[in-house]
Design a protein around this motif. Structure first.
Motif, mmCIF file in Angstrom:
data_model
loop_
_atom_site.group_PDB
_atom_site.id
_atom_site.type_symbol
_atom_site.label_atom_id
_atom_site.label_comp_id
_atom_site.label_asym_id
_atom_site.label_seq_id
_atom_site.Cartn_x
_atom_site.Cartn_y
_atom_site.Cartn_z
ATOM 1 N N TYR A 119 0.761 -1.225 0.119
ATOM 2 C CA TYR A 119 0.142 -0.008 -0.073
ATOM 3 C C TYR A 119 0.974 1.140 -0.110
ATOM 4 C CZ TYR A 119 -3.857 -3.143 0.057
ATOM 5 O OH TYR A 119 -4.452 -4.234 -0.249
ATOM 6 N N GLN A 120 2.068 1.325 0.326
ATOM 7 C CA GLN A 120 2.944 2.369 0.394
ATOM 8 C C GLN A 120 3.193 2.475 -0.979
ATOM 9 O OE1 GLN A 120 4.418 4.342 2.763
ATOM 10 N NE2 GLN A 120 5.736 5.270 1.523
ATOM 11 N N CYS A 123 0.439 4.167 -2.812
ATOM 12 C CA CYS A 123 0.262 5.401 -2.377
ATOM 13 C C CYS A 123 1.293 6.515 -3.211
ATOM 14 C CB CYS A 123 0.600 5.606 -0.687
ATOM 15 S SG CYS A 123 -0.924 5.132 -0.002
ATOM 16 N N PHE A 127 -0.192 9.206 -5.799
ATOM 17 C CA PHE A 127 -0.084 10.385 -5.227
ATOM 18 C C PHE A 127 -0.272 11.609 -5.960
ATOM 19 C CE2 PHE A 127 2.289 13.760 -2.776
ATOM 20 C CZ PHE A 127 1.390 14.082 -1.939
ATOM 21 N N ARG A 135 -6.502 7.793 -1.722
ATOM 22 C CA ARG A 135 -7.225 7.958 -0.574
ATOM 23 C C ARG A 135 -7.731 6.271 -0.204
ATOM 24 N NH1 ARG A 135 -12.118 7.184 1.069
ATOM 25 N NH2 ARG A 135 -12.697 6.690 -0.974
ATOM 26 N N GLU A 138 -4.233 4.691 1.262
ATOM 27 C CA GLU A 138 -3.838 5.222 2.427
ATOM 28 C C GLU A 138 -4.596 4.917 3.525
ATOM 29 O OE1 GLU A 138 -3.209 9.823 3.745
ATOM 30 O OE2 GLU A 138 -5.219 9.441 2.983
ATOM 31 N N LYS A 139 -6.197 4.729 3.357
ATOM 32 C CA LYS A 139 -6.996 4.000 4.348
ATOM 33 C C LYS A 139 -6.595 2.597 4.456
ATOM 34 C CE LYS A 139 -11.429 3.500 3.079
ATOM 35 N NZ LYS A 139 -12.771 3.587 2.756
ATOM 36 N N LYS A 142 -3.257 2.336 6.637
ATOM 37 C CA LYS A 142 -3.490 2.770 8.155
ATOM 38 C C LYS A 142 -3.740 1.486 8.958
ATOM 39 C CE LYS A 142 -6.199 5.675 10.994
ATOM 40 N NZ LYS A 142 -6.798 4.828 11.947
#
Ligand SMILES: [Fe+2]
Ligand SMILES: [Fe+2]
Length: 171
Positions: A119-120, A123, A127, A135, A138-139, A142
């Motif tokens: 997910y990094q 992102c 970006f 989004r 990023e969700k 987390k």
């Protein structure tokens, strides 16, 4: 099909779709790894650990749902044949052949670290170019970070109790 939703994407759409499909396959494997681990686990704190595994399994399945929704919005499809999950996933599925809780925790920590990197990467790829996929990634990122920490803490606690428990008995 969301035509405008696709037109606003400023990054190579095929590249994003490929990453989302890999992530989708990995989420199903992560779901199953937690779910099956919760069925077979043995060892200290089993009740709490299997409850945590079951909760995480549900969250991985929710991530697969979100990824499926986004793939369809982008004019693609989620993976239709489960046989492809293992072929496409880069985070490996680890069968719980040694179901001691510490082994299961270690296998799931490896899977969570791989998910965090996935997910990094998504992102970074999206970006400023595809706000909606950004989004979403990023969700999920987390939650994967929270997963790594939550199950890592169980592993640390078990190691600490065996270490300090031994000391207690010696004194
Ligand atoms: Fe996930
Ligand atoms: Fe996770």
């Amino acid at each position: 099909m969301g035509e405008m939703a696709q037109r606003i994407v400023k990054q190579n759409k095929d590249e994003i779709i490929k990453e989302l499909q890999i992530a989708f396959a990995e989420e199903w494997l992560a779901y199953y790894q937690y779910w099956i681990g919760a069925q077979v686990a043995v060892g200290p704190q089993r009740t709490s650990i299997t409850a945590e595994f079951t909760e995480h399994a549900g969250e991985e399945l929710k991530h697969a749902q979100w990824l499926s929704d986004r793939l369809i919005q982008l004019g693609s499809l989620p993976i239709l044949d489960p046989q492809e999950w293992q072929q496409i996933a880069q985070c490996r599925y680890a069968a719980p052949t040694k179901p001691y809780v510490v082994n299961l925790i270690e296998q799931n920590v490896v899977a969570e670290r791989c998910a965090i990197a996935r997910y990094q990467k998504i992102c970074e790829l999206t970006f400023g170019k595809d706000f909606e996929t950004f989004r979403l990634a990023e969700k999920i990122l987390k939650e994967e970070i929270e997963h790594e920490q939550e199950i890592g803490d169980f592993g640390d606690d078990i190691r600490a109790s065996s270490k300090y428990g031994d000391r207690e008995q010696e004194s």
